[in-house]
Design a protein around this motif. Sequence first.
Motif, short mmCIF file in Angstrom:
data_model
loop_
_atom_site.label_atom_id
_atom_site.label_comp_id
_atom_site.label_asym_id
_atom_site.label_seq_id
_atom_site.Cartn_x
_atom_site.Cartn_y
_atom_site.Cartn_z
N PRO A 29 0.77 -1.24 0.00
CA PRO A 29 0.00 0.00 0.00
C PRO A 29 0.81 1.30 0.00
O PRO A 29 0.23 2.35 -0.21
CB PRO A 29 -0.76 -0.09 1.33
N HIS A 30 2.12 1.26 0.26
CA HIS A 30 2.78 2.53 0.61
C HIS A 30 3.38 3.37 -0.50
O HIS A 30 3.50 4.58 -0.35
CB HIS A 30 3.85 2.28 1.67
N PRO A 31 3.88 2.78 -1.60
CA PRO A 31 4.69 3.63 -2.48
C PRO A 31 3.86 4.66 -3.24
O PRO A 31 2.66 4.45 -3.49
CB PRO A 31 5.30 2.63 -3.47
N VAL A 32 4.49 5.76 -3.57
CA VAL A 32 3.89 6.73 -4.50
C VAL A 32 4.92 7.00 -5.59
O VAL A 32 6.10 7.20 -5.30
CB VAL A 32 3.46 8.04 -3.81
N ILE A 33 4.48 6.92 -6.84
CA ILE A 33 5.36 7.18 -7.98
C ILE A 33 4.66 8.20 -8.87
O ILE A 33 3.48 8.04 -9.21
CB ILE A 33 5.62 5.88 -8.79
N THR A 34 5.38 9.26 -9.20
CA THR A 34 4.79 10.36 -9.96
C THR A 34 5.69 10.74 -11.13
O THR A 34 6.90 10.91 -10.94
CB THR A 34 4.62 11.61 -9.06
N VAL A 35 5.11 10.87 -12.31
CA VAL A 35 5.81 11.49 -13.43
C VAL A 35 5.14 12.84 -13.64
O VAL A 35 3.96 12.91 -13.98
CB VAL A 35 5.70 10.63 -14.72
N GLY A 36 5.88 13.91 -13.40
CA GLY A 36 5.27 15.24 -13.40
C GLY A 36 5.81 16.17 -14.47
O GLY A 36 5.29 17.28 -14.65
N GLN A 37 6.89 15.76 -15.15
CA GLN A 37 7.48 16.63 -16.17
C GLN A 37 7.81 15.80 -17.39
O GLN A 37 8.26 14.65 -17.25
CB GLN A 37 8.82 17.21 -15.67
N ILE A 38 7.62 16.36 -18.55
CA ILE A 38 8.04 15.68 -19.77
C ILE A 38 8.40 16.70 -20.84
O ILE A 38 7.76 17.76 -20.94
CB ILE A 38 6.95 14.69 -20.27
N GLN A 39 9.48 16.42 -21.57
CA GLN A 39 9.84 17.25 -22.72
C GLN A 39 9.99 16.33 -23.94
O GLN A 39 10.50 15.22 -23.80
CB GLN A 39 11.18 17.97 -22.50
N VAL A 40 9.53 16.81 -25.07
CA VAL A 40 9.57 16.02 -26.30
C VAL A 40 10.39 16.78 -27.34
O VAL A 40 10.27 18.00 -27.47
CB VAL A 40 8.14 15.80 -26.83
N ARG A 41 11.22 16.05 -28.06
CA ARG A 41 11.99 16.65 -29.14
C ARG A 41 11.58 15.99 -30.47
O ARG A 41 11.49 14.76 -30.51
CB ARG A 41 13.50 16.41 -28.92
N PRO A 42 11.27 16.75 -31.51
CA PRO A 42 11.37 18.22 -31.59
C PRO A 42 10.09 18.94 -31.18
O PRO A 42 10.03 20.16 -31.31
CB PRO A 42 11.65 18.44 -33.07
N GLN A 91 12.89 12.09 -29.28
CA GLN A 91 13.36 11.94 -27.91
C GLN A 91 12.29 12.42 -26.93
O GLN A 91 11.60 13.41 -27.19
CB GLN A 91 14.65 12.74 -27.67
N ALA A 92 12.16 11.70 -25.82
CA ALA A 92 11.29 12.15 -24.73
C ALA A 92 12.09 12.05 -23.44
O ALA A 92 12.78 11.05 -23.20
CB ALA A 92 10.04 11.29 -24.65
N VAL A 93 12.04 13.11 -22.65
CA VAL A 93 12.74 13.13 -21.35
C VAL A 93 11.68 13.38 -20.29
O VAL A 93 10.91 14.33 -20.39
CB VAL A 93 13.80 14.25 -21.32
N PHE A 94 11.61 12.47 -19.29
CA PHE A 94 10.62 12.71 -18.22
C PHE A 94 11.22 12.45 -16.84
O PHE A 94 12.28 11.84 -16.71
CB PHE A 94 9.34 11.90 -18.46
N SER A 95 10.54 12.95 -15.81
CA SER A 95 10.99 12.84 -14.43
C SER A 95 10.27 11.69 -13.74
O SER A 95 9.13 11.35 -14.09
CB SER A 95 10.69 14.14 -13.67
N ILE A 96 10.94 11.08 -12.75
CA ILE A 96 10.26 10.14 -11.84
C ILE A 96 10.53 10.60 -10.41
O ILE A 96 11.67 10.86 -10.03
CB ILE A 96 10.77 8.69 -11.97
N ASP A 97 9.46 10.69 -9.63
CA ASP A 97 9.54 10.96 -8.20
C ASP A 97 8.96 9.73 -7.52
O ASP A 97 7.78 9.43 -7.66
CB ASP A 97 8.71 12.22 -7.92
N SER A 98 9.81 8.93 -6.84
CA SER A 98 9.33 7.70 -6.19
C SER A 98 9.62 7.78 -4.69
O SER A 98 10.70 8.21 -4.28
CB SER A 98 10.01 6.47 -6.79
N ARG A 99 8.64 7.38 -3.89
CA ARG A 99 8.80 7.49 -2.43
C ARG A 99 8.23 6.27 -1.73
O ARG A 99 7.21 5.71 -2.17
CB ARG A 99 8.10 8.74 -1.89
#
Length: 413
Positions: free
Chosen positions: A260-273, A282-290
């Motif tokens: 029950p505990h983890p939280v995983i968030t993708v909150g940012q993404i950039q796409v080229r071009p 290309q796609a670049v994204f963030s992961i915030d995992s806790r």
Amino acid sequence: MSLDGVRINQDRLWRDLMDMAKIGATPKGGVARLALTELDRRARDLFVSWCREAGCELRVDRIGNIFARRAGLDVDRPPVMTGSHLDTQPLGGKFDGIYGVLAGLEIIRTLNEARIDTLAPIDVVVWTDEEGARFGGGTIGSSTFVGRYDVETGLGRRDNDGITVGEALAAIGYAGDAPVGGYPVEAFFEVHIEQGPILEREGVPIGVVLGAQGARYFRVVVDGEEGHAGTLPMELRHDALLGAARMIDALNGVAFRHAPHPVITVGQIQVRPNSRNTIPGQAVFSIDSRHPDNRTLAAIERDMRAACEEIARKAGLAVAIEPVSQRDSIAFDRGCAAAVARAADALDLPWQEIYSGAGHDACNLSLVAPTGMIFVPCEDGVSHNERENARPEDIAAGCDVLLHAMVERASIA
Ligand SMILES: [Zn+2]
């Protein structure tokens, strides 16, 4: 002597909270009281005057932490400590931090009235700048106290106007001369609003906090190949954004697999071009995992990597998962958690185990002393917001649990 039937005074504690909230009150019912400002000085002065009335001995250390002591009978015993912070976010509430400080004072008044002596002294602490809204970083007072960095580093932190913590402390009259930390603490307890929705949703008044979750942050780079959106047949494409989309969905699945505990968030993404008629190269994204447990956090990272690599392989893409930063989880002392649970049982208050999603001064204290935290529900789980609210009976219940847990640790004479 015994604590049977001894309860804190709910009305007095609530009145103190409302009086303190007048210092820096905002139009929508919140509080704006940044660390080491004139408003912080007034809040500190009010707290100090209340502690003097309660017969406490007061001490201010070099980083501006205030210690109000109710003496114990055994002069050799280290203090049992409680406390939190009086500073707020720029648009903060009446309870975050302030509750933990005033609950400590309420315990001392209650023990005075009940004429109960403890062997160990009881210290109520105001930690300097927990929020980090003015000087960055946050928990400056407790970080310095436990030696995460030295006093000079703490005093040298600057706000946006270039004013240092040391200068701000001197300006409000709280540059104390007591040494910072360096002595044993029998135990530290902090009572705090949950700042999340769990206790309210479960209808449980007391959270026995087992620890605070750790976090790992990543930057994911998915490489494919650009192509003409009109001419390249679907089966020949290496669409980086499509791969990223599948990865984001899979990452969400990883969180549910470790429930029950983890939280995983993708909150940012950039796409080229980033063009309507070009297949994304290309796609670049963030992961915030806790997660509250470091080992599980590591297992989650392995699963996240495996999921992304599998998707990349099938789609003919390249993926790189780069660590950005991480913070270890904190496990509070089992004995302190058990003392909190026993106190709730003795008071007939339902409780459940819970983890803190936020950082607290108690997380620092856990590095040098047995530490426990008590959470109480707050309205809609809202905090760091003028709307922050809690029910007087829940506020009183948390303070009663704090009283019983601390007195057990400090031993009644
Ligand atoms: Zn707080």
